[in-house]
Design a protein around this motif. Structure first.
Motif, PDB file in Angstrom:
ATOM      1  N   GLY A  54       0.856  -1.337   0.124  1.00  0.00           N
ATOM      2  CA  GLY A  54       0.036  -0.049   0.039  1.00  0.00           C
ATOM      3  C   GLY A  54       0.898   1.218  -0.043  1.00  0.00           C
ATOM      4  O   GLY A  54       0.539   2.207  -0.634  1.00  0.00           O
ATOM      5  N   ARG A  58       0.504   4.084  -3.045  1.00  0.00           N
ATOM      6  CA  ARG A  58       0.458   5.492  -2.688  1.00  0.00           C
ATOM      7  C   ARG A  58       1.316   6.258  -3.436  1.00  0.00           C
ATOM      8  O   ARG A  58       1.070   7.275  -4.104  1.00  0.00           O
ATOM      9  N   VAL A  63      -3.121   0.780  -7.006  1.00  0.00           N
ATOM     10  CA  VAL A  63      -4.096   0.343  -5.979  1.00  0.00           C
ATOM     11  C   VAL A  63      -3.761  -1.207  -5.634  1.00  0.00           C
ATOM     12  O   VAL A  63      -3.145  -1.723  -6.540  1.00  0.00           O
ATOM     13  N   LEU A 110      -4.234   3.448   5.206  1.00  0.00           N
ATOM     14  CA  LEU A 110      -3.954   3.062   3.812  1.00  0.00           C
ATOM     15  C   LEU A 110      -5.606   2.310   3.244  1.00  0.00           C
ATOM     16  O   LEU A 110      -5.456   1.690   2.075  1.00  0.00           O
ATOM     17  N   GLU A 111      -6.592   2.656   3.805  1.00  0.00           N
ATOM     18  CA  GLU A 111      -7.772   2.198   3.155  1.00  0.00           C
ATOM     19  C   GLU A 111      -8.240   2.635   1.831  1.00  0.00           C
ATOM     20  O   GLU A 111      -9.127   1.959   1.022  1.00  0.00           O
ATOM     21  N   GLU A 112      -7.658   3.836   1.411  1.00  0.00           N
ATOM     22  CA  GLU A 112      -7.858   4.300   0.209  1.00  0.00           C
ATOM     23  C   GLU A 112      -7.187   3.236  -0.989  1.00  0.00           C
ATOM     24  O   GLU A 112      -7.598   3.405  -2.150  1.00  0.00           O
ATOM     25  N   GLU A 113      -5.780   2.786  -0.556  1.00  0.00           N
ATOM     26  CA  GLU A 113      -5.007   2.266  -1.265  1.00  0.00           C
ATOM     27  C   GLU A 113      -5.122   0.947  -1.399  1.00  0.00           C
ATOM     28  O   GLU A 113      -4.943   0.074  -2.445  1.00  0.00           O
ATOM     29  N   ILE A 115      -7.684  -2.571  -1.215  1.00  0.00           N
ATOM     30  CA  ILE A 115      -8.911  -3.122  -1.428  1.00  0.00           C
ATOM     31  C   ILE A 115      -8.927  -4.534  -0.923  1.00  0.00           C
ATOM     32  O   ILE A 115      -7.972  -5.246  -1.618  1.00  0.00           O
TER      33      ILE A 115
END
Length: 211
Positions: A54, A58, A63, A110-113, A115
Motif C-alpha cells: 500500500g 500511494r 492500488v 491505507l484504506e484508500e489504497e 482493497i
C-alpha cells in the motif's frame, strides 16, 4: 526513495511473518511495477505485507487488491507451529484474520489504497479480467493452493510486469517445497525472468506471453 517512516513503523508492528528486509524488497518491487497497473496480493492474513504494498501504491498512484478467505491457510490452523489462538472466532470455531487486517490497514491510513476481497483465490481468479502490474503470491503453501494461485492469476500479469513469490526455499531443510516448485515452473515457462532475490522473496518479470 525510502518508505515513509510512519508506514514503515506500521508494517514492522503489524502481525505477520514478513521479515523486514523482504518487506522492504517487496515495497521496492511494488514501487517499480505498481505504475504499470494494479497490484494483486494473494494471501492477506493480517495485512503486514499489504502495508508495504500500500505504501508503494500511494507513491505510484496504483492500488492494491488483496485476496484471502481469512479462514487461515493450513500452516496456521490449530496444532500447527504458526497458529495464533487470538485469531480464532469463538462463534464459529474458525480462524478469522479479517478484523485484524482491517485494523492494520485503518491504523496505517491505507484504506484508500488497499482493497480487500474476501473469498477463495480460485473463485475470484475465475471472475478476474483486469491486467496486473504486479502479482504477489503468498497464500497457501502446499501444492494445490499455490498451483491454483499461479495458474489462476499469473496470466493476468502484463508484459513488463512482475510476478513475486514469497517463501521460496531451494533447500528443503529451510522450508516447504511447493512454492519453490511453482516458482521453477514459472521460470521454465519462458514467460518470466528473475530480476531480484531477497531472502525467500523472488521477483520475476514477465518477458513473454503465456505461462
Amino acid at each position: 526513495m525510502s518508505m515513509p517512516p510512519e508506514l514503515l513503523h506500521a508494517a514492522k508492528h503489524a502481525k505477520g511473518f514478513m521479515p523486514l528486509a523482504e518487506g522492504l524488497a517487496l515495497y521496492e518491487a511494488a514501487r517499480q511495477y505498481g505504475a504499470l497497473g494494479p497490484i494483486c496480493e494473494i494471501g492477506t492474513y493480517c495485512g503486514k505485507s499489504a502495508v508495504y504494498l500500500g505504501a508503494a501504491a500511494r507513491e505510484t498512484g496504483s492500488v492494491v487488491v488483496t485476496v484471502d478467505h481469512h479462514r487461515g491457510s493450513e500452516e496456521i490452523q490449530p496444532g500447527w507451529a504458526h497458529h495464533d489462538p487470538t485469531l480464532v472466532d469463538p462463534r464459529f470455531g474458525k480462524m478469522d484474520s479479517l478484523p485484524t487486517f482491517r485494523a492494520t490497514i485503518a491504523s496505517a491510513g491505507l484504506e484508500e489504497e488497499v482493497i480487500a476481497i474476501v473469498g477463495r483465490s480460485e473463485r475470484v481468479a475465475a471472475l478476474w479480467n483486469t491486467t496486473l502490474g504486479m502479482l504477489f503470491i503468498d497464500g497457501g503453501h502446499s501444492e494445490e493452493p499455490v498451483t491454483r494461485d499461479y495458474e489462476g492469476w499469473a496470466p493476468h500479469v502484463r508484459e513488463g510486469g512482475a510476478l513475486v513469490f514469497h517463501d521460496i526455499y531451494p533447500d528443503p531443510a529451510d522450508g516447504g517445497q511447493a512454492p519453490y516448485r511453482v516458482y521453477l515452473r514459472a521460470l521454465e515457462s519462458g514467460a518470466f525472468q528473475e530480476k531480484s532475490v531477497e531472502g525467500s522473496l523472488r521477483v520475476l518479470e514477465r518477458v513473454a506471453p503465456g505461462i
